[in-house]
Design a protein around this motif. Structure first.
Motif, PDB file in Angstrom:
ATOM      1  N   ARG A  67      11.434  16.310  -3.545  1.00 56.11           N
ATOM      2  CA  ARG A  67      10.951  15.347  -4.517  1.00 56.11           C
ATOM      3  C   ARG A  67      11.865  14.126  -4.565  1.00 56.11           C
ATOM      4  NH1 ARG A  67      11.122  18.512  -8.810  1.00 56.11           N
ATOM      5  NH2 ARG A  67      12.438  17.285 -10.162  1.00 56.11           N
ATOM      6  N   ARG A  87      10.830  10.361  -3.387  1.00 57.46           N
ATOM      7  CA  ARG A  87      10.941   9.266  -4.345  1.00 57.46           C
ATOM      8  C   ARG A  87      11.699   8.076  -3.754  1.00 57.46           C
ATOM      9  NH1 ARG A  87      10.035   8.487  -9.559  1.00 57.46           N
ATOM     10  NH2 ARG A  87       9.244  10.581  -9.798  1.00 57.46           N
ATOM     11  N   ARG A 109       9.663   6.427  -0.966  1.00 59.48           N
ATOM     12  CA  ARG A 109       8.606   5.580  -1.521  1.00 59.48           C
ATOM     13  C   ARG A 109       9.172   4.246  -1.978  1.00 59.48           C
ATOM     14  NH1 ARG A 109       5.458  10.087  -4.891  1.00 59.48           N
ATOM     15  NH2 ARG A 109       3.560  10.202  -3.655  1.00 59.48           N
ATOM     16  N   ALA A 169       3.733   5.077  -6.523  1.00 63.36           N
ATOM     17  CA  ALA A 169       3.247   6.449  -6.678  1.00 63.36           C
ATOM     18  C   ALA A 169       1.980   6.510  -7.524  1.00 63.36           C
ATOM     19  CB  ALA A 169       4.331   7.315  -7.311  1.00 63.36           C
TER      20      ALA A 169
END
Lengths: 229, 488
Positions: free
Chosen positions: A193, A197, A200, A207
């Motif tokens: 995760r 993150r 991204r 998101a």
């Protein structure tokens, strides 16, 4: 002609899929059991397999396992929402993606195109992939956004590489962890995760309205951007 | 010391123990020997010594020992001191006075000592009985299951009554219950006593107690006490039986109520979309009318929307059934509620185009151990609920923030808000706010969200909204804190 194999025990679903897919120019073969599905996958060498998980004879996950023994055909699982854990099992067994019943044809066709792109991409094995302003040079491990180099950590790059080389495929947490971190991993979803993150952020993907990476809570991540040529 | 032992202590008064016989013989003999060794110092010293012996015998051996010692002393004194010595003979009232005094002393001391001993025995027995009753009644009123109550009951009886075993056989609402306890080390096979467990006209069964092989049967007092305790046990069983019936009745009532609500919901909520779909499809199939492309598209859109609504309803009813069946066990993994919120918004955005969803995510939202798909569902339900009550183009704010060991998620809309009288009930299944009885929701989304949040050890509530609209919030405990709780 692109051949789509539909494996579903419901005649109504088979008819609806046949009608819609044929209208979109696909060649459609339909069977009603898992055993027939495995045989048809071998004999007809389809370009895509749409597989219902709740078959009367053998479990859909078992069908995927048997088909994967001889074929790399993209498989999209059709499943009801109530069988979430079965979906993850099917993905881990080698399915590319799943679509929840009842589904819209538009969504199914989009997913079908995306997963078929994976096998086509393999054949061409393009060393440099472009997605609008994002460019990933796989041999050089170089990522640029709007022409500027994006500095990624080795883990971030590994993650990006796993995603872009499997476009459209829903990659499970476990698969990604093993692929990027190593075989000893599989449950450390917190790492995943965190890196998704930051990836991204560096690639400028929102998101809330993703153009590159889609999150499927509890399942995994999917690379949705279509390559630009 | 058990009740049986105190009973033995009471025997000091009623009979003569072995110790009593010994002291009866030894005390006067010692007194005689002592007075002889003093030589001819006169009978006064001897009388004092014999009196002492009588008192000792009465104190140690009880009344009968005292009296026996008095008689022995009465004969021994003239035998030892009268001329000619060692001849048994009484003459004159003076000579007779000594035995009378001796006997009186023995009687007085014996009665006093015996009374005190009995009083002591009674007091300790009363205390023990009180303790036993207290123990049993606390076990009985605490609403434990009948099996446990009975197990406790027989176990508690063993020691106070000096039993080898205690066994209770009971029939409760057609179920046979048996509880048995045995005293370790006791030889069974002694006398037994059977006591019925009765409340009013209802007999639940019997209690059978057995003394060890080497002990006598229970005294009348113990039997009475046992009967009193059995009555208490029977009353406790009666209460347990009535409680169980009340619970079943309540559950039945709830189930029936839910079933009725579900039935009316199913007939109404399923038929409405079905009617629209059928109307749409039949008009499209009707060859006698020409639909222009705009009309056709409108009919098809209606069909699509109504199919989605039906699908949502089926999903919700299945979820609810699973919750009712207790099958909602979360499969927990470390996850971020922020990431789930983003994914839900990303997925729902296309279908929520008539509202504006604003995500407000705090920095560093800590991990929580949750079933991601279930939490996805909670947020989906809350967002869809907010969207249904939002005005056109109204803003829905979804925020995720950590607060004191919890991660709090809030979904605030700009709709009419939730009326005060509805706030208690919005999380109930099939409840629709009085202000919007015809809302297109299924009346299940919030009930499902509530059940899922609770299954995660969290809490869901309606937040205060000073600026109007409605704000539904829930919180899930942070992972590290949960881990600590599990360890504790």
């Amino acid at each position: 002609m692109t051949v789509v194999l539909v494996v579903d025990d419901e005649p109504q679903i088979r008819r609806a899929l046949r009608t819609s897919l044929e209208a979109h120019g696909y060649d459609v073969a339909t069977v009603g059991t898992g055993e027939e599905g495995v045989v048809a996958a071998a004999e007809q060498a389809p370009d895509l397999m749409l597989l219902d998980l709740g078959l009367p004879d053998i479990d859909g996950t078992e069908v995927i396992r048997r088909v994967r023994a001889f074929s790399d055909v993209p498989v999209i699982v059709l499943s009801v929402r109530e069988l979430q854990t079965d979906k993850v099992a099917a993905l881990d067994a080698g399915a590319d993606d799943y679509v929840t019943k009842p589904f819209g044809m538009e969504e199914l066709l989009a997913r079908s195109r995306a997963t078929m792109r994976r096998t086509q991409a393999d054949e061409s094995a393009a060393p440099v992939v472009r997605f609008e302003t994002l460019q990933v040079d796989l041999p050089k491990r170089l990522v640029t956004l709007d022409g500027d180099q994006v500095r990624l950590t080795p883990t971030e790059y590994g993650l990006l590489e796993a995603l872009v080389t499997n476009p459209g495929k829903l990659l499970t947490h476990q698969w990604l962890l093993r692929k990027v971190w190593g075989p000893g991993y599989g449950t450390e979803t917190t790492y995943l995760r965190t890196y998704i993150r930051s990836l991204r952020k560096k690639l400028g993907d929102d998101a809330q309205a993703p153009a590159l990476i889609v999150t499927e809570p509890g399942v995994g991540y999917r690379w949705i951007a279509e390559p630009t040529t | 010391m058990s009740l049986a032992d105190t009973e033995k202590a009471g025997q000091r008064f009623h009979g003569v123990s072995g110790r009593g016989v010994v002291i009866t013989l030894i005390a006067p003999a010692a007194a005689g020997a002592a007075s002889m060794s003093l030589g001819r110092s006169g009978p006064a010293a001897a009388i004092a010594l014999f009196l002492l012996a009588i008192v000792i015998a009465a104190v140690v051996g009880g009344l009968w020992s005292g009296l026996a010692a008095a008689i022995i002393s009465s004969f021994a004194l003239p035998f030892l001191y009268r001329e000619p010595r060692f001849r048994l003979q009484f003459d004159g009232t003076e000579e007779l006075l000594t035995p009378v005094v001796f006997l009186t002393v023995a009687l007085v001391v014996g009665i006093l000592v015996g009374g005190a001993a009995e009083e002591r025995a009674r007091a300790s027995r009363r205390e023990r009985e009180a303790r036993l009753l207290r123990h049993l009644s606390s076990a009985f009123v605490s609403g434990e299951v009948p099996d446990r109550v009975l197990d406790d009951f027989v176990r508690v009886l063993l020691e106070p009554f000096g039993l080898a075993s205690a066994e209770v056989r009971v029939e409760l609402d057609g179920t046979q219950l048996l509880a048995r306890a045995e005293q370790a080390g006791a030889t069974p096979g002694g006398p037994d006593t059977v006591v019925p467990l009765v409340v009013g006209p209802v007999s639940f069964g019997t209690l059978r107690v057995e003394r060890p092989a080497d002990r006598r049967s229970l005294g009348p007092h113990d039997q009475l006490l046992l009967e009193a305790l059995s009555k208490q046990a029977a009353a406790a069983l009666d209460r347990a039986r009535l409680d169980a019936r009340a619970r079943v009745a309540q559950l039945d009532a709830e189930t029936n109520q839910l079933r009725a609500a579900m039935f009316s919901s199913v007939t109404h909520d399923f038929r409405t979309p079905l009617a629209s779909i059928k109307a749409g499809v039949t008009s499209l199939l009707d060859r006698s009318v020409e639909h222009d492309p705009g009309q056709e598209r409108e009919l098809l859109t209606t069909i699509l929307e109504e199919t989605d609504r039906l699908n949502r309803l089926v999903g919700n009813i299945l979820d609810l059934a699973r919750i009712r069946a207790g099958a909602l066990t979360p499969t927990r993994h470390e996850a971020g509620l922020d990431e789930i919120a983003e994914a839900v918004v990303a997925r729902l955005s296309p279908s929520l185009d008539r509202v504006r969803v604003v995500l407000d995510i705090a920095d560093d939202v800590p991990s929580v151990a949750v079933d991601e798909m279930q939490l996805d569902q909670v947020m989906t339900n809350l967002l869809e609920n907010a969207a249904r009550h939002s005005p056109h183009n109204g803003e829905i704010r979804l925020s995720v923030a950590p607060t004191g060991g919890q991660v709090v998620v809030r979904v605030a809309d700009r709709g009419p808000g939730i009326a005060e009288e509805d706030r208690e009930r919005v999380f109930e299944a099939f409840y629709r706010g009085a202000s919007s009885p015809d809302s297109p929701g299924t009346g299940l989304g919030l009930a499902i969200a509530n059940a899922i949040v609770k299954a995660h050890g969290g809490r869901i509530w309606i937040d205060e909204t000073p600026d109007g609209g409605a704000c539904l919030a829930f919180e899930i405990p942070q992972s590290d804190r949960q881990a600590q709780e599990v360890q504790a």
